[in-house]
Design a protein around this motif. Structure first.
Motif, PDB file in Angstrom:
ATOM      1  N   THR A 377     100.216  32.818  13.877  1.00  0.00           N
ATOM      2  CA  THR A 377      99.244  31.735  14.059  1.00  0.00           C
ATOM      3  C   THR A 377      99.346  31.172  15.473  1.00  0.00           C
ATOM      4  O   THR A 377      98.332  30.917  16.135  1.00  0.00           O
ATOM      5  N   TYR A 423      92.019  41.154  10.470  1.00  0.00           N
ATOM      6  CA  TYR A 423      90.739  40.780   9.870  1.00  0.00           C
ATOM      7  C   TYR A 423      90.657  41.086   8.379  1.00  0.00           C
ATOM      8  O   TYR A 423      89.834  40.511   7.663  1.00  0.00           O
ATOM      9  N   PHE A 424      91.472  42.021   7.915  1.00  0.00           N
ATOM     10  CA  PHE A 424      91.437  42.363   6.492  1.00  0.00           C
ATOM     11  C   PHE A 424      92.673  41.820   5.761  1.00  0.00           C
ATOM     12  O   PHE A 424      92.978  42.250   4.675  1.00  0.00           O
ATOM     13  N   LEU A 426      93.242  38.402   5.389  1.00  0.00           N
ATOM     14  CA  LEU A 426      93.048  36.961   5.352  1.00  0.00           C
ATOM     15  C   LEU A 426      93.475  36.327   4.044  1.00  0.00           C
ATOM     16  O   LEU A 426      93.639  35.109   3.963  1.00  0.00           O
ATOM     17  N   VAL A 427      93.688  37.131   3.026  1.00  0.00           N
ATOM     18  CA  VAL A 427      94.262  36.583   1.801  1.00  0.00           C
ATOM     19  C   VAL A 427      95.681  36.080   2.109  1.00  0.00           C
ATOM     20  O   VAL A 427      96.077  34.984   1.686  1.00  0.00           O
ATOM     21  N   TYR A 429      96.813  35.248   5.160  1.00  0.00           N
ATOM     22  CA  TYR A 429      96.687  34.077   6.045  1.00  0.00           C
ATOM     23  C   TYR A 429      96.329  32.828   5.239  1.00  0.00           C
ATOM     24  O   TYR A 429      96.817  31.735   5.510  1.00  0.00           O
ATOM     25  N   GLU A 430      95.453  32.995   4.252  1.00  0.00           N
ATOM     26  CA  GLU A 430      95.062  31.847   3.431  1.00  0.00           C
ATOM     27  C   GLU A 430      96.282  31.258   2.728  1.00  0.00           C
ATOM     28  O   GLU A 430      96.465  30.042   2.688  1.00  0.00           O
ATOM     29  N   ASN A 433      98.152  29.407   5.315  1.00  0.00           N
ATOM     30  CA  ASN A 433      97.454  28.177   5.690  1.00  0.00           C
ATOM     31  C   ASN A 433      97.582  27.099   4.613  1.00  0.00           C
ATOM     32  O   ASN A 433      97.586  25.910   4.912  1.00  0.00           O
ATOM     33  N   ASN A 434      97.664  27.550   3.364  1.00  0.00           N
ATOM     34  CA  ASN A 434      97.778  26.591   2.260  1.00  0.00           C
ATOM     35  C   ASN A 434      99.228  26.201   1.972  1.00  0.00           C
ATOM     36  O   ASN A 434      99.481  25.471   1.006  1.00  0.00           O
TER      37      ASN A 434
ATOM     38  N   GLU B 178      88.877  31.334   6.503  1.00  0.00           N
ATOM     39  CA  GLU B 178      90.312  31.343   6.780  1.00  0.00           C
ATOM     40  C   GLU B 178      90.607  31.618   8.246  1.00  0.00           C
ATOM     41  O   GLU B 178      91.599  31.143   8.777  1.00  0.00           O
ATOM     42  N   ARG B 181      90.254  28.289   9.790  1.00  0.00           N
ATOM     43  CA  ARG B 181      91.400  27.430   9.448  1.00  0.00           C
ATOM     44  C   ARG B 181      92.650  27.871  10.200  1.00  0.00           C
ATOM     45  O   ARG B 181      93.458  27.032  10.618  1.00  0.00           O
ATOM     46  N   PHE B 424      83.099  41.479   8.783  1.00  0.00           N
ATOM     47  CA  PHE B 424      82.918  40.432   7.779  1.00  0.00           C
ATOM     48  C   PHE B 424      81.560  40.555   7.081  1.00  0.00           C
ATOM     49  O   PHE B 424      81.103  39.613   6.456  1.00  0.00           O
TER      50      PHE B 424
END
Lengths: 458, 458
Positions: A377, A423-424, A426-427, A429-430, A433-434, B178, B181, B424
């Protein structure tokens, strides 16, 4: 160690400066990597035996540990020109943000639609299949980077491409699947009804979401049971490291152009395709006693083949149908914990890199994934590139080394491999991020269970 | 028209060859684009009025139609160096596959994490906000390209970034969300409870999934009701075309380096940011009578502002809170049919481009989306890049023009803008791959309904 010439943000080679040969680091190794063994006879695999599964020319490359340079065929050079040379980036912004005297460079392999360095070997393997007059190739893919790269290469050459994609990935990563389909690949969720091994597994475990080991077995069965097909693989093998040497050769040519001498070279390590490719020409200099470098392999703490594995012969696949390879391994039954994100989840490591590590020519370090995503990040915000989780392992250690320079005041030159984009991913990364991402380090007991499955080989 | 020097696959400018000024095409236009009008008084918007919503320096750029060149501030030049110059690619493989005597080039803007050219203006707008001492900026995003670009720019400059994302996109495109974010942006699904206009719409239409018009209104309200914030926009405006001129300036410098003279320049057109940026310096030569080129704007048949719209003053947003602009428009109430994929769905078109088109300095053509995805898939397989649906409009027409050359034997030089990647947009690709994509051309009656909403302005 740099001269006074202003270093640009990105060093691109001219077309006529691009490497025209791959470099085979095995040629300069005193202790050669151990040969692949036939799992039945425990004798070294012959070219004929390997030729049932792999293309002829690739078998030659796999077995040749004395030829230092292989000419890159013109058609592959032309394909490389579409997305190579990849830039060697001077991370001026990162240096400034870290306030470090270190000079940081990264070789960025993500600027192509496969999103990673995998394309470098995919086009080579597809080319030799085409040259041999084959109809097509089969492979397996987990996260999908390798499958995407192979689909692109096959589309370019007009070759049929069958990809067995681990079922849970097939369902959870529909976008990766669609990129492959857009490139004309036949993508089958594994286990499937199209192979004996797939049907057997489905009968025994009706609800299974698949595994890489099963997908490999299906891809190999598909290739060997259909006229005109061979199986191809995206990492671990010597041939893959050979093709990936293009990364290191370009890096070295770009550094040489500006008279830059790296002190530390860092790469992430799963099966070893990127790390091996990046360090090969530099390792060659070290092996020949011409120069010295620190090489650092970075692996996930959740899948620590180098740092906690055994150097032993092991199966390359969980289905135990492939040859045995001598490597740092956690045992072919080892599976990283469920919270592990991204790739770098292979139980073993390239035989070539394993031998180099065993001979203390290279270091290895393991890092935990929340610290990797923190580095990812930070890097994304400062350098503008959203990195793949795999690549971010190298970023993490590059930043750590740069911070050590800040403490000591040393102006070291650090080069790392930025293998791809996220780019693929992001699950994952999410999750980060959470604040929902966690770490897991396997216990000694868990590792012992993996080692218990190692085959008995002298 | 090319000389004998071998043209590489990719032409990269050296850092010292990169443009240091933006070019303002309005300075060379005899018929200037009509001014923005205050919707209440129908008088031209003053700098003071615009300054309530936009940053001061950007207002100056917006209103200045006489200064031909604007210096690019050093901090923006430095940021550009991280992902620019973008390559001008010679499409050797495509030419070969089409067997055309045409020479095809494309300017590829997709090699950055925002995935498109939008970053060129995002960094400029964020920079001027920072320079003015603001805390942050607000914006809306539909598909998410612009929101991503702005998030990246704000992360780099340490500026707060609030993005109102159309609710259906927020839910259907979690990966775009995401990325934003990850770059630290505050992403709110629109309509939201955070603004008066959002609350009002939610009260009236509890189940609404939002619209771009509503998201604009929320972003504007948020900016104007919070100290230290301004609203920014990713297309349509003169200032955006000014920043995007970097695309055309680099393209021209790369072509000039190899003595290449294009015959046809093609770009996709939604609000006009890419097309305007790409053609500006070439259009300048045409306006000054120095050279001649054919310019072709390509738009979706489902949202045909140029080819079937009216040249009239209209609202820039469906909420009718923004100034009136004179442009080719389908009416601010026009919404493309539900089967329309990707961007290029804005009801109007940049005033500058509208004036140029009105003065017959540029052509426009509309194409149907299944033919666009056919061209996209062909291009992906041949040139190795998975293009954005928007960009693929230009690909479609570039291929058509190249095929015309094949018929006539003409060796025309075609340049088109490849604005971004489709990583995307795989839901749309999946639809196409499954044969489920359809076309829709609005009827004359449907267009008439849109025109009925045009404001009455002399």
């Amino acid at each position: 160690m740099t001269d006074k010439k202003q270093i640009p943000y990105k060093i691109y080679l001219e077309e006529n400066e691009m490497p025209k040969q791959w470099y085979n680091v095995r040629a300069d190794m005193k202790n050669k990597p151990a040969p692949l063994l036939n799992p039945g006879t425990l004798q070294p695999m012959t070219a004929d035996e390997l030729g049932v599964v792999f293309c002829e020319e690739l078998v030659k490359q796999e077995l040749d540990d004395t030829t230092a340079y292989f000419d890159i065929p013109q058609e592959i050079l032309d394909f490389y020109k579409m997305y190579r040379p990849s830039p060697l980036v001077r991370a001026y912004c990162l240096e400034k943000a870290l306030d470090t005297p270190a000079k940081i460079y990264y070789k960025f392999e993500g600027n192509n639609t496969s999103g990673s360095h995998k394309l470098n070997s995919a086009i080579a393997q597809a080319y030799y299949a085409k040259q041999q007059g084959l109809k097509g190739v089969t492979t397996e893919t987990g996260a999908g980077q390798w499958g995407t790269a192979l689909s692109m290469a096959c589309a370019y050459l007009g070759l049929d491409c069958k990809v067995y994609m681990v079922k849970c990935s097939y369902e959870q990563k529909p976008f990766r699947r669609e990129v492959m389909r857009t490139y004309g690949a036949n993508v089958t969720p594994s286990p499937s009804e199209t192979t004996n091994v797939g049907r057997k597994i489905l009968a025994e475990h009706p609800g299974t979401t698949g595994s890489l080991g099963c997908a490999i077995s299906e891809a190999v069965e598909d290739a060997t049971s259909h006229e005109g097909y061979r199986y191809v693989l995206g990492s671990v093998l010597n041939q893959v490291l050979l093709h990936q040497s293009i990364i290191g050769l370009e890096t070295k040519a770009a550094l040489d152009k500006y008279n830059i001498q790296p002190d530390i070279i860092i790469g992430c390590a799963g099966g070893g395709s990127n790390l091996g490719g990046l360090i090969s020409p530099f390792m060659g200099e070290k092996l020949r006693g011409e120069k010295d470098y620190r090489f650092i392999a970075v692996e996930p703490a959740s899948c620590p083949s180098f740092t906690r594995g055994k150097f032993a012969y092991d199966f390359c696949d969980t289905g135990m149908v492939c040859p045995l390879a001598k490597m740092y391994t956690l045992g072919s039954g080892f599976i990283p914990s469920a919270n592990h994100a991204g790739g770098l989840r292979y139980h073993g490591m390239s035989s070539t890199l394993s031998q180099l590590y065993h001979d203390h020519l290279m270091e290895a370090i393991s890092v935990e994934q929340t610290s990797v995503f923190e580095a990812a990040t930070k890097f994304a915000r400062i350098e503008g590139i959203l990195p793949a989780p795999e690549s971010s392992h190298a970023i993490k250690v590059a930043i750590d080394e740069a911070m050590k320079c800040k403490e000591t005041g040393e102006e070291k030159t650090i080069v790392f491999g930025l293998t791809g984009t996220g780019y693929f991913d992001l699950v994952a990364y999410e999750k980060f991020n959470n604040g929902e991402m966690s770490d897991y380090i396997p216990t000694d007991e868990e590792l012992a269970a993996g080692f218990a499955g190692l085959p008995k080989v002298e």
